[in-house]
Design an enzyme around this catalytic site. Sequence first.
Site, PDB file in Angstrom:
ATOM      1  N   THR A 138       0.942  -1.203   0.138  1.00 20.23           N
ATOM      2  CA  THR A 138      -0.033  -0.049  -0.149  1.00 20.23           C
ATOM      3  C   THR A 138       0.690   1.198  -0.099  1.00 20.23           C
ATOM      4  OG1 THR A 138      -1.801  -1.367   1.320  1.00 20.23           O
ATOM      5  CG2 THR A 138      -1.831   1.147   1.404  1.00 20.23           C
ATOM      6  N   PHE A 164     -19.005  -5.253   7.891  1.00 25.06           N
ATOM      7  CA  PHE A 164     -18.190  -4.120   8.651  1.00 25.06           C
ATOM      8  C   PHE A 164     -19.219  -3.188   9.663  1.00 25.06           C
ATOM      9  CE2 PHE A 164     -13.763  -4.405   7.930  1.00 25.06           C
ATOM     10  CZ  PHE A 164     -13.567  -5.594   7.285  1.00 25.06           C
ATOM     11  N   LEU A 165     -20.099  -3.812  10.194  1.00 23.37           N
ATOM     12  CA  LEU A 165     -21.003  -3.033  11.029  1.00 23.37           C
ATOM     13  C   LEU A 165     -21.022  -3.435  12.307  1.00 23.37           C
ATOM     14  CD1 LEU A 165     -23.970  -2.116   8.588  1.00 23.37           C
ATOM     15  CD2 LEU A 165     -22.163  -0.478   9.428  1.00 23.37           C
ATOM     16  N   GLY A 189      -7.921  -2.116  14.804  1.00 23.37           N
ATOM     17  CA  GLY A 189      -6.712  -2.201  14.968  1.00 23.37           C
ATOM     18  C   GLY A 189      -5.973  -2.815  13.804  1.00 23.37           C
ATOM     19  N   CYS A 221      -3.144  -2.369   9.219  1.00 22.87           N
ATOM     20  CA  CYS A 221      -3.526  -1.589   8.029  1.00 22.87           C
ATOM     21  C   CYS A 221      -4.469  -0.492   8.368  1.00 22.87           C
ATOM     22  CB  CYS A 221      -4.361  -2.496   7.142  1.00 22.87           C
ATOM     23  SG  CYS A 221      -3.273  -4.194   6.614  1.00 22.87           S
ATOM     24  N   LYS A 256      -2.930   2.634   9.941  1.00 24.98           N
ATOM     25  CA  LYS A 256      -1.591   3.298   9.237  1.00 24.98           C
ATOM     26  C   LYS A 256      -2.400   3.908   7.908  1.00 24.98           C
ATOM     27  CE  LYS A 256       0.260   0.025   6.530  1.00 24.98           C
ATOM     28  NZ  LYS A 256       0.461   0.185   5.186  1.00 24.98           N
ATOM     29  N   LYS A 310      -7.720  -8.832  16.445  1.00 25.30           N
ATOM     30  CA  LYS A 310      -8.902  -9.372  16.037  1.00 25.30           C
ATOM     31  C   LYS A 310      -8.575 -10.876  16.226  1.00 25.30           C
ATOM     32  CE  LYS A 310      -8.304  -9.969  11.005  1.00 25.30           C
ATOM     33  NZ  LYS A 310      -9.212  -9.816   9.991  1.00 25.30           N
ATOM     34  N   ARG A 316      -0.336  -5.771  16.488  1.00 31.21           N
ATOM     35  CA  ARG A 316      -0.128  -4.314  16.070  1.00 31.21           C
ATOM     36  C   ARG A 316      -1.188  -3.390  16.051  1.00 31.21           C
ATOM     37  NH1 ARG A 316       2.773  -5.901  10.448  1.00 31.21           N
ATOM     38  NH2 ARG A 316       1.429  -7.471  10.629  1.00 31.21           N
TER      39      ARG A 316
HETATM   40  C1  UGA Z   1      -7.779  -4.944   6.308  1.00 37.70           C
HETATM   41  C2  UGA Z   1      -8.823  -5.081   5.288  1.00 37.70           C
HETATM   42  O1  UGA Z   1     -10.112  -5.618   5.830  1.00 37.70           O
HETATM   43  C3  UGA Z   1      -8.330  -5.982   4.080  1.00 37.70           C
HETATM   44  O2  UGA Z   1      -9.226  -5.706   2.948  1.00 37.70           O
HETATM   45  C4  UGA Z   1      -6.982  -5.101   3.633  1.00 37.70           C
HETATM   46  O3  UGA Z   1      -6.397  -5.807   2.423  1.00 37.70           O
HETATM   47  C5  UGA Z   1      -6.164  -5.187   4.808  1.00 37.70           C
HETATM   48  O4  UGA Z   1      -6.822  -4.481   5.977  1.00 37.70           O
HETATM   49  C6  UGA Z   1      -4.823  -4.602   4.149  1.00 37.70           C
HETATM   50  O5  UGA Z   1      -4.674  -3.352   3.981  1.00 37.70           O
HETATM   51  O6  UGA Z   1      -3.768  -5.138   4.423  1.00 37.70           O
HETATM   52  P1  UGA Z   1      -7.199  -6.570   8.366  1.00 37.70           P
HETATM   53  O7  UGA Z   1      -6.544  -5.344   8.819  1.00 37.70           O
HETATM   54  O8  UGA Z   1      -6.546  -7.900   8.018  1.00 37.70           O
HETATM   55  O9  UGA Z   1      -7.758  -6.357   6.846  1.00 37.70           O
HETATM   56  O10 UGA Z   1      -8.259  -7.041   9.266  1.00 37.70           O
HETATM   57  P2  UGA Z   1      -9.982  -6.400   9.299  1.00 37.70           P
HETATM   58  O11 UGA Z   1     -10.768  -7.919   9.273  1.00 37.70           O
HETATM   59  O12 UGA Z   1     -10.437  -5.730   8.324  1.00 37.70           O
HETATM   60  O13 UGA Z   1     -10.426  -5.884  10.677  1.00 37.70           O
HETATM   61  C7  UGA Z   1      -9.591  -4.664  11.022  1.00 37.70           C
HETATM   62  C8  UGA Z   1      -9.991  -4.178  12.317  1.00 37.70           C
HETATM   63  O14 UGA Z   1     -11.450  -3.640  12.062  1.00 37.70           O
HETATM   64  C9  UGA Z   1     -10.045  -5.102  13.391  1.00 37.70           C
HETATM   65  O15 UGA Z   1      -9.499  -4.484  14.555  1.00 37.70           O
HETATM   66  C10 UGA Z   1     -11.141  -5.709  13.626  1.00 37.70           C
HETATM   67  O16 UGA Z   1     -11.873  -5.978  14.907  1.00 37.70           O
HETATM   68  C11 UGA Z   1     -12.191  -4.323  13.192  1.00 37.70           C
HETATM   69  N1  UGA Z   1     -13.434  -4.488  12.910  1.00 37.70           N
HETATM   70  C12 UGA Z   1     -13.706  -5.097  11.627  1.00 37.70           C
HETATM   71  C13 UGA Z   1     -14.544  -3.894  13.605  1.00 37.70           C
HETATM   72  O17 UGA Z   1     -14.390  -3.456  14.760  1.00 37.70           O
HETATM   73  N2  UGA Z   1     -15.958  -4.244  13.178  1.00 37.70           N
HETATM   74  C14 UGA Z   1     -16.049  -4.614  12.035  1.00 37.70           C
HETATM   75  O18 UGA Z   1     -17.157  -4.717  11.480  1.00 37.70           O
HETATM   76  C15 UGA Z   1     -15.135  -5.045  11.172  1.00 37.70           C
END
Ligand code: UGA
Length: 435
Positions: free
Chosen positions: A124, A254-255, A262, A265, A268, A325, A332
């Site tokens: 990215t 994502f709701l 955290g 990604c 940052k 998660k 991180r």
């Molecule tokens: C995220 C994106 O979802 C990916 O599409 C992307 O490729 C990646 O970043 C990246 O840029 O490399 P990731 O950080 O692995 O993926 O994890 P997510 O599942 O997106 O969760 C991110 C954070 O949001 C976690 O802390 C999770 O608990 C939180 N989250 C997610 C919520 O609080 N609520 C939600 O409904 C979904």
Amino acid sequence: MSIVTIVGMGFVGLTTAAIFAEKGITVYGVDNDVKKIKKISQAEAPFFEPELGPLLKNVITSGTLKPTMSLQTAIKNSSLIFICVGTPMKPDGSVNLDYIDKVSIEIGRCLKSANHPVVCVKSTVPPKTTEDIVASNIKKMGGNFGIAMTPEFLREGSAVTDSRNPHLIVIGSNDDRTHNIVEEFFRSVYGQTTRILHTNIVSAELIKYANNSFLATKISFVNTIANVCNRIPGADVDVIAQAIGADPRIGPQFLNAGPGYGGSCFPKDVSGFINYCKKIGYDPILLRATDAVNKRQVCTILDLLRQNLKNIRNKPITVLGTAFKKDTDDIRESVSIKLVKELNKSGARVSIHDPMALENAKQVLGNKVRYATSTIDAIRNASAVILMTDWDEYKSLDRTIFLKHTGKCLVIDTRRILNIDSDKNVHYIALGRSQ
Ligand code: UGA
């Protein structure tokens, strides 16, 4: 069939390499970390990621994935080179492009002996980085190459499944030859029906920031609703999320309200994008709000704790889950780690537990907390238990268990995965539901 080099064996690089290799493509996986390369060569993943272990065993045994520290060897025969090195956050919130800079100079050096390959940036990176840093560095070294930007959308915890079934492949390139080579390669991996979007390089770079910023904004939005619900008797964020998510213009994913996003990604990328916008003379108010709501979420949890426990100094407090998660050992930018640090500052006696991420937590928290050996060990005698990560094994915790092991305690469930009716001994609070 193409021979491919992937530089950077992190989550994105290693998973992508393994998926390409699974399709029978010869993939050189390059990294300058000797320990990492050694582990991968022994078919061991350097981090926890579901499904990656057996996949690595398969591609290392078959010899299609070739881990190496030698960029030169890898690049010599490759027609495609993917850059997947990290672009971490600097202390001022901007993007650190040091690895991108170094690796593109290295690639440039090696390209002299290669035959017009295409270099694809998967990391990215802020708009113009692919052209102004990567292509420019390679050019300075005199190599003959094509340049593209192909953003990645896989998630930690489901990296293998995501990588096997991408919802979209974005190919950013500024010339037809490059575009055709990259498209042909992706079609050979994913078949003719996979959705491919062709765009220019700068839009491809922006797509990644827009995608992550939108998802982060969705989370901060639902966390805002959760914080409103906490103040209105009878209100329940999950019912509201279910209803608005049924509107096809919004969508259900994502709701899930929680402790805030955290990981390596979202924090940052939102911060890097804000920083970039300011540099080009635009104040991205919406993204600043997304970031601010997220940063304040840890205070919301502390407020709930203080309101209900009064003084937390010297109180035994347990934090369940340190990974950002479930299904990952990654801590991180984990909100849980931030919470533990705040609890420590307030003089609480903190115990922590995580099924996978305790070793990583130890690296940053040292001897400041007690590391529990099991969930029960973690909650024993606690005055308050704060559930931060939605690990499946925590779902079975009920009032009887809390009563038996704590006598009396406050339970704050930031992910609403428990189902407990409060009584005089076990006081259950779910973030996003009024008490
Ligand atoms: C995220 C994106 O979802 C990916 O599409 C992307 O490729 C990646 O970043 C990246 O840029 O490399 P990731 O950080 O692995 O993926 O994890 P997510 O599942 O997106 O969760 C991110 C954070 O949001 C976690 O802390 C999770 O608990 C939180 N989250 C997610 C919520 O609080 N609520 C939600 O409904 C979904």
